[in-house]
Scaffold this motif. Structure first.
Motif, PDB file in Angstrom:
ATOM      1  N   VAL A   1       0.954  -1.087   0.019  1.00 48.05           N
ATOM      2  CA  VAL A   1      -0.050  -0.015  -0.127  1.00 48.05           C
ATOM      3  C   VAL A   1       0.927   1.158  -0.020  1.00 48.05           C
ATOM      4  O   VAL A   1       1.723   1.374   0.703  1.00 48.05           O
ATOM      5  N   LEU A   2       0.659   2.114  -1.194  1.00 40.84           N
ATOM      6  CA  LEU A   2       1.387   3.278  -0.886  1.00 40.84           C
ATOM      7  C   LEU A   2       0.248   4.616  -0.706  1.00 40.84           C
ATOM      8  O   LEU A   2      -0.993   4.203  -1.246  1.00 40.84           O
ATOM      9  N   SER A   3       0.717   5.790  -0.092  1.00 45.43           N
ATOM     10  CA  SER A   3      -0.065   6.806  -0.031  1.00 45.43           C
ATOM     11  C   SER A   3       0.529   7.822  -0.946  1.00 45.43           C
ATOM     12  O   SER A   3       1.596   7.877  -1.413  1.00 45.43           O
ATOM     13  N   ASP A   4      -0.302   8.925  -1.291  1.00 45.52           N
ATOM     14  CA  ASP A   4       0.229  10.127  -2.207  1.00 45.52           C
ATOM     15  C   ASP A   4       0.651   9.557  -3.319  1.00 45.52           C
ATOM     16  O   ASP A   4       1.810  10.106  -3.706  1.00 45.52           O
TER      17      ASP A   4
ATOM     18  N   LEU B   1      -6.170  -1.697   3.668  1.00 48.03           N
ATOM     19  CA  LEU B   1      -6.635  -0.581   2.758  1.00 48.03           C
ATOM     20  C   LEU B   1      -8.037  -1.031   2.120  1.00 48.03           C
ATOM     21  O   LEU B   1      -8.846  -0.211   1.908  1.00 48.03           O
ATOM     22  N   LEU B   2      -8.128  -2.364   1.471  1.00 47.51           N
ATOM     23  CA  LEU B   2      -9.154  -2.642   1.102  1.00 47.51           C
ATOM     24  C   LEU B   2     -10.345  -2.888   1.725  1.00 47.51           C
ATOM     25  O   LEU B   2     -11.476  -2.472   1.564  1.00 47.51           O
ATOM     26  N   ASN B   3      -9.993  -3.308   3.301  1.00 50.59           N
ATOM     27  CA  ASN B   3     -11.137  -3.382   4.073  1.00 50.59           C
ATOM     28  C   ASN B   3     -11.669  -2.174   4.425  1.00 50.59           C
ATOM     29  O   ASN B   3     -13.018  -1.918   4.610  1.00 50.59           O
ATOM     30  N   SER B   4     -10.798  -1.064   4.491  1.00 54.47           N
ATOM     31  CA  SER B   4     -11.418   0.407   4.768  1.00 54.47           C
ATOM     32  C   SER B   4     -12.094   0.851   3.555  1.00 54.47           C
ATOM     33  O   SER B   4     -12.795   1.812   3.668  1.00 54.47           O
ATOM     34  N   ALA B   5     -12.026   0.145   2.477  1.00 59.78           N
ATOM     35  CA  ALA B   5     -12.598   0.785   1.259  1.00 59.78           C
ATOM     36  C   ALA B   5     -13.872  -0.027   0.904  1.00 59.78           C
ATOM     37  O   ALA B   5     -14.488   0.515   0.037  1.00 59.78           O
ATOM     38  N   LYS B   6     -14.325  -1.039   1.656  1.00 62.70           N
ATOM     39  CA  LYS B   6     -15.639  -1.707   1.404  1.00 62.70           C
ATOM     40  C   LYS B   6     -16.812  -0.623   1.630  1.00 62.70           C
ATOM     41  O   LYS B   6     -17.035   0.230   2.418  1.00 62.70           O
ATOM     42  N   GLY B   7     -17.667  -0.723   0.563  1.00 62.37           N
ATOM     43  CA  GLY B   7     -18.835   0.165   0.422  1.00 62.37           C
ATOM     44  C   GLY B   7     -18.581   1.533  -0.296  1.00 62.37           C
ATOM     45  O   GLY B   7     -19.653   2.393  -0.319  1.00 62.37           O
ATOM     46  N   LYS B   8     -17.183   1.527  -0.691  1.00 67.37           N
ATOM     47  CA  LYS B   8     -16.856   2.866  -1.194  1.00 67.37           C
ATOM     48  C   LYS B   8     -16.241   2.755  -2.639  1.00 67.37           C
ATOM     49  O   LYS B   8     -15.992   1.541  -3.033  1.00 67.37           O
TER      50      LYS B   8
ATOM     51  N   GLN C   1      -9.420  -0.299 -16.938  1.00 65.95           N
ATOM     52  CA  GLN C   1      -9.977   0.330 -15.780  1.00 65.95           C
ATOM     53  C   GLN C   1     -11.326  -0.107 -15.375  1.00 65.95           C
ATOM     54  O   GLN C   1     -12.010   0.463 -16.283  1.00 65.95           O
ATOM     55  N   ILE C   2     -11.460  -0.458 -14.193  1.00 67.97           N
ATOM     56  CA  ILE C   2     -12.883  -0.886 -13.901  1.00 67.97           C
ATOM     57  C   ILE C   2     -13.258   0.224 -12.610  1.00 67.97           C
ATOM     58  O   ILE C   2     -12.397  -0.001 -11.504  1.00 67.97           O
ATOM     59  N   MET C   3     -14.007   1.129 -12.510  1.00 71.04           N
ATOM     60  CA  MET C   3     -14.791   1.912 -11.387  1.00 71.04           C
ATOM     61  C   MET C   3     -15.926   1.340 -10.789  1.00 71.04           C
ATOM     62  O   MET C   3     -16.970   1.057 -11.586  1.00 71.04           O
ATOM     63  N   GLY C   4     -15.895   0.904  -9.554  1.00 72.85           N
ATOM     64  CA  GLY C   4     -17.260   0.674  -8.798  1.00 72.85           C
ATOM     65  C   GLY C   4     -17.308   0.583  -7.582  1.00 72.85           C
ATOM     66  O   GLY C   4     -16.110   1.048  -6.885  1.00 72.85           O
ATOM     67  N   ILE C   5     -18.335   0.185  -6.797  1.00 79.69           N
ATOM     68  CA  ILE C   5     -18.241   0.145  -5.204  1.00 79.69           C
ATOM     69  C   ILE C   5     -17.922  -1.056  -5.003  1.00 79.69           C
ATOM     70  O   ILE C   5     -18.400  -2.146  -5.366  1.00 79.69           O
ATOM     71  N   LEU C   6     -16.786  -1.323  -4.159  1.00 80.37           N
ATOM     72  CA  LEU C   6     -16.240  -2.603  -3.618  1.00 80.37           C
ATOM     73  C   LEU C   6     -17.248  -2.991  -2.619  1.00 80.37           C
ATOM     74  O   LEU C   6     -17.584  -2.564  -1.483  1.00 80.37           O
ATOM     75  N   ARG C   7     -17.623  -4.386  -2.850  1.00 83.51           N
ATOM     76  CA  ARG C   7     -18.593  -4.852  -2.103  1.00 83.51           C
ATOM     77  C   ARG C   7     -17.915  -6.154  -1.252  1.00 83.51           C
ATOM     78  O   ARG C   7     -18.320  -6.254  -0.171  1.00 83.51           O
ATOM     79  N   ALA C   8     -17.069  -6.806  -1.954  1.00 85.06           N
ATOM     80  CA  ALA C   8     -16.325  -7.824  -1.181  1.00 85.06           C
ATOM     81  C   ALA C   8     -15.107  -8.259  -1.867  1.00 85.06           C
ATOM     82  O   ALA C   8     -14.775  -7.978  -3.001  1.00 85.06           O
TER      83      ALA C   8
ATOM     84  N   LEU D   1      -3.713  -3.078  -9.589  1.00 87.91           N
ATOM     85  CA  LEU D   1      -3.732  -2.100  -8.368  1.00 87.91           C
ATOM     86  C   LEU D   1      -5.397  -1.739  -8.091  1.00 87.91           C
ATOM     87  O   LEU D   1      -6.048  -1.965  -9.196  1.00 87.91           O
ATOM     88  N   VAL D   2      -5.540  -1.435  -7.064  1.00 91.23           N
ATOM     89  CA  VAL D   2      -6.873  -0.848  -6.521  1.00 91.23           C
ATOM     90  C   VAL D   2      -6.671   0.434  -5.935  1.00 91.23           C
ATOM     91  O   VAL D   2      -5.835   0.488  -4.856  1.00 91.23           O
ATOM     92  N   ALA D   3      -7.371   1.354  -6.387  1.00 90.63           N
ATOM     93  CA  ALA D   3      -7.169   2.674  -5.799  1.00 90.63           C
ATOM     94  C   ALA D   3      -8.685   3.172  -5.111  1.00 90.63           C
ATOM     95  O   ALA D   3      -9.518   3.583  -6.076  1.00 90.63           O
ATOM     96  N   PRO D   4      -8.584   3.162  -3.912  1.00 84.10           N
ATOM     97  CA  PRO D   4      -9.986   3.925  -3.411  1.00 84.10           C
ATOM     98  C   PRO D   4     -10.187   5.449  -3.767  1.00 84.10           C
ATOM     99  O   PRO D   4      -9.089   5.937  -3.839  1.00 84.10           O
ATOM    100  N   SER D   5     -11.441   5.773  -4.021  1.00 80.16           N
ATOM    101  CA  SER D   5     -11.592   7.443  -4.327  1.00 80.16           C
ATOM    102  C   SER D   5     -11.369   8.102  -3.279  1.00 80.16           C
ATOM    103  O   SER D   5     -11.707   7.592  -2.201  1.00 80.16           O
ATOM    104  N   PRO D   6     -10.752   9.191  -3.567  1.00 82.69           N
ATOM    105  CA  PRO D   6     -10.533  10.045  -2.375  1.00 82.69           C
ATOM    106  C   PRO D   6     -11.731  10.516  -1.637  1.00 82.69           C
ATOM    107  O   PRO D   6     -12.618  10.649  -2.486  1.00 82.69           O
TER     108      PRO D   6
END
Lengths: 77, 77, 77, 77, 77, 77, 77
Positions: free
Chosen positions: E43-46, F10-17, F28-35, F72-77
């Motif tokens: 995991v990277l930030s920034d 990081l993935l855990n904290s991104a659930k539902g986002k 590139q696929i953008m969507g809401i992480l469910r599981a 890679l997986v990047a949560p939206s800010p």
């Protein structure tokens, strides 16, 4: 389609019948499914290689195909 | 084709005979199958590399081929 | 070819002799086989890289080659 | 070359010395071998990336290289 | 470079610092290393994506990178 | 970024986002992480495929993405 | 989307329904999901191959798709 519980059931029911195998090397091989194992390694008989339009490119006869090179297997209807 | 129970049976029955091996690197190697193992690692003797039209490109002699580079193995009829 | 029971027997009998190694990266490396293990990791000495026509491209000297990058190994006759 | 029993012996004897690493991504990285493990993961210091003609493209400094991306490792003579 | 016994020691000492990650998909990602595991998942930030000349292409922010897609990781000097 | 001990945090904290997923197939696929699971297999909802410029190419809806295809997986800010 | 705890839950809830499968070989296959296993090996019925614009290229009928060739699976809404 008869009842399929697990994916390998389809291959089991296709034994002795004609199948189309597509490989990662973008080849299509049509032949009679003789044997397969849990790695999806397969043996076909009367096999022939076909191009993407379905035309026969080459007669192969008996052939062993490595499971991890296989994309899909479609039994002839 | 004699009765084949498992895919490796075809390779067993091809020992000492001429086989065509296609590799992921798109090469075709023709030679006499001397040995193979469960990883499908193989040794051929009198091997030669062929292009897609079946013409001999290069004499190799004895050769070890890594199993996970192999797409298919076809015994000569 | 002497009697080969298992594919690795060919590599064993090639120790100390010149071998040609082809890699997934389409390189050909010729050198003296010093050591290998069950992953087919290898060490060659006096190694040189060759192009597909067999011309020397670069002297490498001693080299470790990762087994899972190897397509084939052919001992010099 | 001193006596090499196993392929990793070459890497052991190269610790603290300059090595050339070729990766699957067709990059060549030259640097001083600091550490490696059984996956052939490596750390180099004073590393620089080179093109196929051997010219320095970029200074990298310290670098971790993933083992399964490595094709070959050649210690400098 | 401080004493490095195992390759992962370099990643450990880079935690909280800026690193350059190159992936198999030929992307370069620069960011602050927050966490990694034995699969080299990171995991990277920034984080920001850069092209081969080092110019920023896109801001990514926080990012999880799969270990088996990573070629190399270079901590900023 | 909150404290991240292990990459999967990081993935855990991104659930539902909303997350951006890049695959080996350069999509590139953008969507809401469910599981997700330890193989990084994932399910997104409201997913859409985007090109490299970030423009929506296709609505996908719910989607299962195989972990070993993910770069890679990047949560939206 | 109903509650999804684990990624495979989505596939379970898609059994008997139409799904779109994208493979590493850049093919799109649309069909009714009949079975899958933990390797994500799948069997579809009434399958057809589509190009990237969604036009039917070829009717396949029943088909076994190897799990490690699959990029994503999207149930039809």
């Amino acid at each position: 389609m008869e009842n399929i519980e697990r994916p390998l059931d389809l291959l089991n029911s296709a034994k002795g019948k004609r199948v189309l195998v597509e490989t990662k090397a973008k080849k299509q091989i049509m032949g009679i499914l003789r044997a397969f194992d849990i790695h999806i390694n397969m043996v076909l008989s009367d096999a022939e290689e076909r191009n993407e339009e379905g035309q026969v490119q080459r007669k192969i006869g008996d052939v062993f195909i490595r499971g991890d090179m296989i994309v899909l297997v479609a039994p002839s209807p």
